[in-house]
Design an enzyme around this catalytic site. Structure first.
Site, PDB file in Angstrom:
ATOM      1  N   CYS A 155       3.493 -11.408   0.365  1.00 29.80           N
ATOM      2  CA  CYS A 155       2.533 -10.264  -0.332  1.00 29.80           C
ATOM      3  C   CYS A 155       1.139 -10.487  -0.681  1.00 29.80           C
ATOM      4  O   CYS A 155       0.227  -9.747  -0.342  1.00 29.80           O
ATOM      5  CB  CYS A 155       3.235  -9.715  -1.708  1.00 29.80           C
ATOM      6  SG  CYS A 155       4.997  -9.483  -1.682  1.00 29.80           S
ATOM      7  N   HIS A 213      -2.622  -8.960   0.137  1.00 27.66           N
ATOM      8  CA  HIS A 213      -3.155  -8.078  -0.954  1.00 27.66           C
ATOM      9  C   HIS A 213      -4.043  -8.973  -2.141  1.00 27.66           C
ATOM     10  O   HIS A 213      -4.302  -8.354  -2.893  1.00 27.66           O
ATOM     11  CB  HIS A 213      -2.093  -7.310  -1.519  1.00 27.66           C
ATOM     12  CG  HIS A 213      -1.401  -6.239  -0.826  1.00 27.66           C
ATOM     13  ND1 HIS A 213      -2.138  -5.196  -0.389  1.00 27.66           N
ATOM     14  CD2 HIS A 213      -0.089  -6.159   0.008  1.00 27.66           C
ATOM     15  CE1 HIS A 213      -1.176  -4.578   0.453  1.00 27.66           C
ATOM     16  NE2 HIS A 213      -0.266  -5.252   0.841  1.00 27.66           N
ATOM     17  N   ARG A 235       7.634   1.063   0.018  1.00 23.52           N
ATOM     18  CA  ARG A 235       6.509   0.037   0.365  1.00 23.52           C
ATOM     19  C   ARG A 235       7.185  -1.503   0.406  1.00 23.52           C
ATOM     20  O   ARG A 235       6.820  -2.151   1.180  1.00 23.52           O
ATOM     21  CB  ARG A 235       5.477   0.072  -0.946  1.00 23.52           C
ATOM     22  CG  ARG A 235       4.277  -0.580  -0.939  1.00 23.52           C
ATOM     23  CD  ARG A 235       3.560  -0.038   0.353  1.00 23.52           C
ATOM     24  NE  ARG A 235       3.839  -0.752   1.629  1.00 23.52           N
ATOM     25  CZ  ARG A 235       3.588  -0.292   2.812  1.00 23.52           C
ATOM     26  NH1 ARG A 235       2.491   0.352   3.135  1.00 23.52           N
ATOM     27  NH2 ARG A 235       3.991  -0.998   3.945  1.00 23.52           N
ATOM     28  N   CYS A 278       6.973  -3.355   4.214  1.00 19.80           N
ATOM     29  CA  CYS A 278       6.048  -4.367   4.035  1.00 19.80           C
ATOM     30  C   CYS A 278       6.866  -5.726   4.769  1.00 19.80           C
ATOM     31  O   CYS A 278       6.103  -6.345   5.613  1.00 19.80           O
ATOM     32  CB  CYS A 278       5.655  -5.034   2.758  1.00 19.80           C
ATOM     33  SG  CYS A 278       4.115  -3.890   2.235  1.00 19.80           S
TER      34      CYS A 278
END
Lengths: 105, 288
Positions: B202, B206, B245, B249
């Site tokens: 992740c 991000h 989400r 992802c």
């Protein structure tokens, strides 16, 4: 001359061995073994909660080729799926400690 | 003489052995889990990286990273694409179940203005409870079938609950319970762990690359990313929940997604929400 004969015998033997292994790779039994190994590795990745979509896709492609009777293609795909599953296992195992390298501190 | 030499050798070997053992101990043994310090460092990382972005603006994701996009977003907000879902959620929220009860009966303050307190750690159950999970449990407790976690009704309900909480600062608590701390730490581990054939975590998108493009998209910063949920995504041509989400992802990086609301996803939402404490709820959001 004698030496040449030896050489050609060796080449023949190698060719024969190649042909045998190629034949073997194309057998249904070999596909079944390769597929079972790939499935087992993918199951192991599942236990580590880290399966890859590409492993599942390649397993499906192997099955499809086998259903169509193309065991060469099916065995090659099953072996590829096993390699992918093993890579996902390696990733999950090494990330057990490596994730900390990325942490914001 | 020989004996003394042997003693020296044995002591040296022992000392070396101790050193080796110390260096192979799991690093976690030495690290104390400190969520307060984590949240502070998390905010500092993003505010240092984007000194021009106000702390409360991080909740606007890619729109906080790029001036042109920010202008587009302001125009979009005149007629927001999530409006239909919001209306639907409002209607659903007040419509009684077959037994006459409503969602309001399942939540503190009748479910209004409480989004900022989710997810929370349930000490009775020993697990993280997200808003989506609490909504489906509410349905089941009242004899209704649960909704899909990823879109439509669930997105509508969470959109309405987020809307009634807009502007309230995220306020996630970690109770003094080792299980809560473990859930937080597991969520953190999930966030930073690389997975999928593309070998992304992740954080790879991000934390390392917010504001950068990934094909046509501008990546959102992790700080405040959950404050905007659920979102209308033009790419999805519809609404999506936090569950949507997380699962998409995972599949985008060629990882097989887990089931929505599996422990890992609940824990990562707990971690991400906690480190975004203090930032306002901005959901429902709209994203490219």
């Amino acid at each position: 001359m004698r030496n040449g004969m030896h050489k050609s015998a060796l080449v023949l033997a190698l060719l024969a061995a190649g042909a045998v292994s190629a034949l073997a790779a194309g057998s249904e039994d070999d596909f079944k073994a390769a597929y079972a190994a790939a499935e087992a590795a993918n199951k192991e990745a599942g236990k580590l909660r880290n399966q890859w979509t590409t492993t599942a896709n390649t397993l499906a492609a192997a099955k499809k080729a086998a259903d169509a009777g193309d065991f060469d293609k099916a065995t090659a795909a099953a072996k590829e799926a096993e390699a992918l599953a093993k890579a996902s296992i390696f990733q999950a195992t090494s990330e057990k400690t490596r994730w900390k390298d990325m942490e914001i501190r | 003489m020989k004996l003394r030499y042997a003693i020296y050798l044995a002591s040296a070997a022992l000392a070396f052995g101790m050193l080796t053992l110390a260096s192979t101990l799991p690093s976690g043994a030495a690290d104390k889990v400190d969520p307060v310090a984590d949240a502070k460092a998390f905010k500092k990382f993003f505010t240092d990286k984007f000194p021009k972005v106000k702390l409360e603006d991080f909740v606007n994701g890619p729109y906080s990273m790029n001036e042109d996009l920010h202008r587009q977003w302001q125009e979009k907000e005149q007629f927001p694409p999530y409006e239909f879902s919001l209306e639907m959620g409002k209607e659903m929220f007040s419509k009684p179940f077959k037994n006459g009860k409503t969602y309001a009966d399942c939540f503190p303050n009748g479910g209004i203005g409480v989004r900022q307190n989710y997810p929370y750690f349930d000490e009775k159950e020993g697990k993280v409870i997200t808003l989506e999970l609490a909504l489906n449990r509410c349905r089941e407790a009242n004899g209704e079938a649960p909704y899909s976690y990823v879109k439509d009704e669930m997105a509508a309900l969470t959109a309405y609950m987020a809307f009634t909480s807009r502007g309230k600062p995220m306020d996630i608590k970690i109770p003094d319970d080792p299980r809560a701390l473990a859930a937080y730490e597991n969520g953190k581990e999930y966030f930073y762990t690389r997975r999928g054939q593309l070998n992304f975590s992740c954080a790879a998108c991000h934390v390392q690359s917010p504001g950068e493009r990934i094909r046509a998209e501008i990546l959102a910063p992790a700080l405040g990313i959950v404050n905007a949920m659920p979102i209308y995504r033009s790419e999805w041509s519809g609404m999506g929940t936090t569950s949507r989400r997380f699962t998409t992802c995972n599949s985008q990086i060629r990882g097989v997604p887990l089931n929505p609301q599996d422990d890992e996803y609940r824990n990562v939402e707990y971690y991400l929400s906690y480190v975004s404490n203090g930032l306002p709820i901005s959901g429902p959001g709209a994203r490219p």
